[in-house]
Structure formats: structure tokens, C-alpha cells
Design a protein around this motif. Structure first.
Motif, PDB file in Angstrom:
ATOM      1  N   HIS A  18      36.066  51.480  40.639  1.00 32.55           N
ATOM      2  CA  HIS A  18      34.900  51.714  39.787  1.00 32.55           C
ATOM      3  C   HIS A  18      34.964  50.855  38.529  1.00 32.55           C
ATOM      4  CE1 HIS A  18      32.783  54.764  42.048  1.00 32.55           C
ATOM      5  NE2 HIS A  18      33.937  55.360  42.297  1.00 32.55           N
ATOM      6  N   GLY A  19      36.151  50.692  37.972  1.00 30.42           N
ATOM      7  CA  GLY A  19      36.324  49.813  36.813  1.00 30.42           C
ATOM      8  C   GLY A  19      36.043  48.359  37.168  1.00 30.42           C
ATOM      9  N   LEU A  20      36.551  47.919  38.319  1.00 35.52           N
ATOM     10  CA  LEU A  20      36.313  46.549  38.762  1.00 35.52           C
ATOM     11  C   LEU A  20      34.830  46.304  39.060  1.00 35.52           C
ATOM     12  CD1 LEU A  20      39.331  45.883  41.146  1.00 35.52           C
ATOM     13  CD2 LEU A  20      38.843  44.723  38.982  1.00 35.52           C
ATOM     14  N   LEU A  21      34.172  47.316  39.598  1.00 38.55           N
ATOM     15  CA  LEU A  21      32.743  47.190  39.892  1.00 38.55           C
ATOM     16  C   LEU A  21      31.963  46.980  38.599  1.00 38.55           C
ATOM     17  CD1 LEU A  21      30.564  47.235  42.075  1.00 38.55           C
ATOM     18  CD2 LEU A  21      30.480  49.719  41.827  1.00 38.55           C
ATOM     19  N   SER A  22      32.328  47.698  37.568  1.00 39.72           N
ATOM     20  CA  SER A  22      31.683  47.539  36.271  1.00 39.72           C
ATOM     21  C   SER A  22      31.937  46.133  35.705  1.00 39.72           C
ATOM     22  CB  SER A  22      32.212  48.594  35.303  1.00 39.72           C
ATOM     23  OG  SER A  22      31.643  48.438  34.037  1.00 39.72           O
ATOM     24  N   GLU A  23      33.172  45.659  35.808  1.00 40.65           N
ATOM     25  CA  GLU A  23      33.503  44.310  35.345  1.00 40.65           C
ATOM     26  C   GLU A  23      32.718  43.255  36.119  1.00 40.65           C
ATOM     27  OE1 GLU A  23      37.680  43.354  35.183  1.00 40.65           O
ATOM     28  OE2 GLU A  23      38.143  45.390  34.514  1.00 40.65           O
ATOM     29  N   ALA A  24      32.635  43.425  37.432  1.00 36.96           N
ATOM     30  CA  ALA A  24      31.911  42.458  38.266  1.00 36.96           C
ATOM     31  C   ALA A  24      30.423  42.452  37.916  1.00 36.96           C
ATOM     32  CB  ALA A  24      32.113  42.776  39.743  1.00 36.96           C
ATOM     33  N   PHE A  25      29.861  43.631  37.683  1.00 31.47           N
ATOM     34  CA  PHE A  25      28.450  43.714  37.315  1.00 31.47           C
ATOM     35  C   PHE A  25      28.194  42.982  36.001  1.00 31.47           C
ATOM     36  CE2 PHE A  25      24.915  45.670  35.092  1.00 31.47           C
ATOM     37  CZ  PHE A  25      23.917  45.587  36.039  1.00 31.47           C
ATOM     38  N   ASN A  26      29.046  43.206  35.022  1.00 32.34           N
ATOM     39  CA  ASN A  26      28.880  42.543  33.730  1.00 32.34           C
ATOM     40  C   ASN A  26      29.047  41.032  33.855  1.00 32.34           C
ATOM     41  OD1 ASN A  26      28.365  44.943  32.381  1.00 32.34           O
ATOM     42  ND2 ASN A  26      30.508  45.282  31.896  1.00 32.34           N
ATOM     43  N   ALA A  27      30.024  40.593  34.657  1.00 35.98           N
ATOM     44  CA  ALA A  27      30.229  39.164  34.872  1.00 35.98           C
ATOM     45  C   ALA A  27      29.015  38.546  35.550  1.00 35.98           C
ATOM     46  CB  ALA A  27      31.484  38.933  35.705  1.00 35.98           C
ATOM     47  N   PHE A  28      28.441  39.252  36.516  1.00 39.84           N
ATOM     48  CA  PHE A  28      27.245  38.766  37.199  1.00 39.84           C
ATOM     49  C   PHE A  28      26.083  38.622  36.227  1.00 39.84           C
ATOM     50  CE2 PHE A  28      23.255  39.549  39.443  1.00 39.84           C
ATOM     51  CZ  PHE A  28      23.314  38.579  40.438  1.00 39.84           C
ATOM     52  N   ALA A  29      25.942  39.607  35.346  1.00 43.77           N
ATOM     53  CA  ALA A  29      24.807  39.620  34.418  1.00 43.77           C
ATOM     54  C   ALA A  29      24.844  38.456  33.429  1.00 43.77           C
ATOM     55  CB  ALA A  29      24.770  40.943  33.661  1.00 43.77           C
ATOM     56  N   ILE A  30      26.036  38.024  33.025  1.00 41.30           N
ATOM     57  CA  ILE A  30      26.111  36.974  32.000  1.00 41.30           C
ATOM     58  C   ILE A  30      26.337  35.572  32.568  1.00 41.30           C
ATOM     59  CG2 ILE A  30      26.903  38.578  30.228  1.00 41.30           C
ATOM     60  CD1 ILE A  30      29.719  37.433  30.575  1.00 41.30           C
ATOM     61  N   ALA A  31      26.676  35.489  33.841  1.00 39.33           N
ATOM     62  CA  ALA A  31      26.952  34.176  34.444  1.00 39.33           C
ATOM     63  C   ALA A  31      25.647  33.405  34.669  1.00 39.33           C
ATOM     64  CB  ALA A  31      27.677  34.351  35.770  1.00 39.33           C
ATOM     65  N   PRO A  32      25.711  32.096  34.497  1.00 42.38           N
ATOM     66  CA  PRO A  32      24.518  31.273  34.748  1.00 42.38           C
ATOM     67  C   PRO A  32      24.104  31.327  36.221  1.00 42.38           C
ATOM     68  CG  PRO A  32      26.215  30.022  33.579  1.00 42.38           C
ATOM     69  CD  PRO A  32      26.837  31.308  34.015  1.00 42.38           C
ATOM     70  N   ARG A  33      22.811  31.292  36.440  1.00 44.65           N
ATOM     71  CA  ARG A  33      22.298  31.283  37.823  1.00 44.65           C
ATOM     72  C   ARG A  33      22.848  30.099  38.586  1.00 44.65           C
ATOM     73  NH1 ARG A  33      16.055  33.235  38.094  1.00 44.65           N
ATOM     74  NH2 ARG A  33      16.475  35.313  37.297  1.00 44.65           N
ATOM     75  N   GLY A  34      23.226  30.375  39.834  1.00 43.32           N
ATOM     76  CA  GLY A  34      23.722  29.314  40.707  1.00 43.32           C
ATOM     77  C   GLY A  34      25.171  28.937  40.478  1.00 43.32           C
ATOM     78  N   SER A  35      25.844  29.576  39.534  1.00 44.57           N
ATOM     79  CA  SER A  35      27.229  29.219  39.232  1.00 44.57           C
ATOM     80  C   SER A  35      28.187  29.894  40.215  1.00 44.57           C
ATOM     81  CB  SER A  35      27.589  29.628  37.805  1.00 44.57           C
ATOM     82  OG  SER A  35      27.627  31.035  37.670  1.00 44.57           O
ATOM     83  N   GLU A  36      29.368  29.304  40.315  1.00 41.41           N
ATOM     84  CA  GLU A  36      30.400  29.886  41.176  1.00 41.41           C
ATOM     85  C   GLU A  36      30.827  31.250  40.640  1.00 41.41           C
ATOM     86  OE1 GLU A  36      34.845  28.908  42.929  1.00 41.41           O
ATOM     87  OE2 GLU A  36      33.792  27.384  41.786  1.00 41.41           O
ATOM     88  N   GLU A  37      30.867  31.394  39.331  1.00 40.49           N
ATOM     89  CA  GLU A  37      31.240  32.674  38.729  1.00 40.49           C
ATOM     90  C   GLU A  37      30.265  33.773  39.147  1.00 40.49           C
ATOM     91  OE1 GLU A  37      32.281  34.649  34.394  1.00 40.49           O
ATOM     92  OE2 GLU A  37      31.732  32.552  34.521  1.00 40.49           O
ATOM     93  N   ARG A  38      28.989  33.440  39.172  1.00 41.99           N
ATOM     94  CA  ARG A  38      27.983  34.433  39.570  1.00 41.99           C
ATOM     95  C   ARG A  38      28.121  34.791  41.046  1.00 41.99           C
ATOM     96  NH1 ARG A  38      22.575  35.474  36.966  1.00 41.99           N
ATOM     97  NH2 ARG A  38      21.399  36.654  38.482  1.00 41.99           N
ATOM     98  N   ARG A  39      28.365  33.794  41.887  1.00 46.50           N
ATOM     99  CA  ARG A  39      28.558  34.054  43.317  1.00 46.50           C
ATOM    100  C   ARG A  39      29.804  34.914  43.548  1.00 46.50           C
ATOM    101  NH1 ARG A  39      26.886  28.705  43.458  1.00 46.50           N
ATOM    102  NH2 ARG A  39      29.029  27.951  43.585  1.00 46.50           N
ATOM    103  N   ASN A  40      30.888  34.619  42.822  1.00 51.98           N
ATOM    104  CA  ASN A  40      32.113  35.409  42.955  1.00 51.98           C
ATOM    105  C   ASN A  40      31.886  36.849  42.517  1.00 51.98           C
ATOM    106  OD1 ASN A  40      33.579  33.268  43.926  1.00 51.98           O
ATOM    107  ND2 ASN A  40      34.623  32.840  42.007  1.00 51.98           N
TER     108      ASN A  40
END
Length: 59
Positions: A18-40
Motif C-alpha cells: 500500500h505504501g509502494l502504491l502511494s509512492e508509484a501514484f505520486n511518481a506517476f502524477a509528477i512525471a512528464p508524459r511519455g517519460s520512462e519514469e511515468r511508464r515505470n
């Protein structure tokens, strides 16, 4: 964000997932569209949610 594999998700506790899911959601929200970070981050969320779905619910 580092990709959380299905294997790695299976080795974590439900609370950690659940903690990792929250971290992943936040990372997705701030990552630039089309970036590898967003895909990860998106794939990590899928892997974590898939692992949580197969676990029995806690009462």
C-alpha cells in the motif's frame, strides 16, 4: 521511479504494498508524459494492484 516487478511485489507485505502504491501514484502524477519514469510508475501500480488482488482480504 524504479519499476516494482510482480516478483518484488509478491515478496512484500500488504502494508508495504500500500505504501509502494502511494509512492508509484505520486511518481506517476509528477512525471512528464511519455517519460520512462511515468511508464515505470504505471507498470509498478499495475503489478502492485495485481498482487493485492490475489491476496485474501484482512478482517
Amino acid at each position: 521511479m524504479k519499476l516494482v516487478s510482480r516478483f518484488e511485489a509478491a515478496s512484500r507485505s500488504t502494508a508495504e504494498l500500500h505504501g509502494l502504491l502511494s509512492e508509484a501514484f505520486n511518481a506517476f502524477a509528477i512525471a512528464p508524459r511519455g517519460s520512462e519514469e511515468r511508464r515505470n510508475a504505471l507498470q509498478s501500480m499495475r503489478n502492485i494492484e495485481d498482487e493485492l488482488a490475489v491476496r485474501p482480504p484482512k478482517l
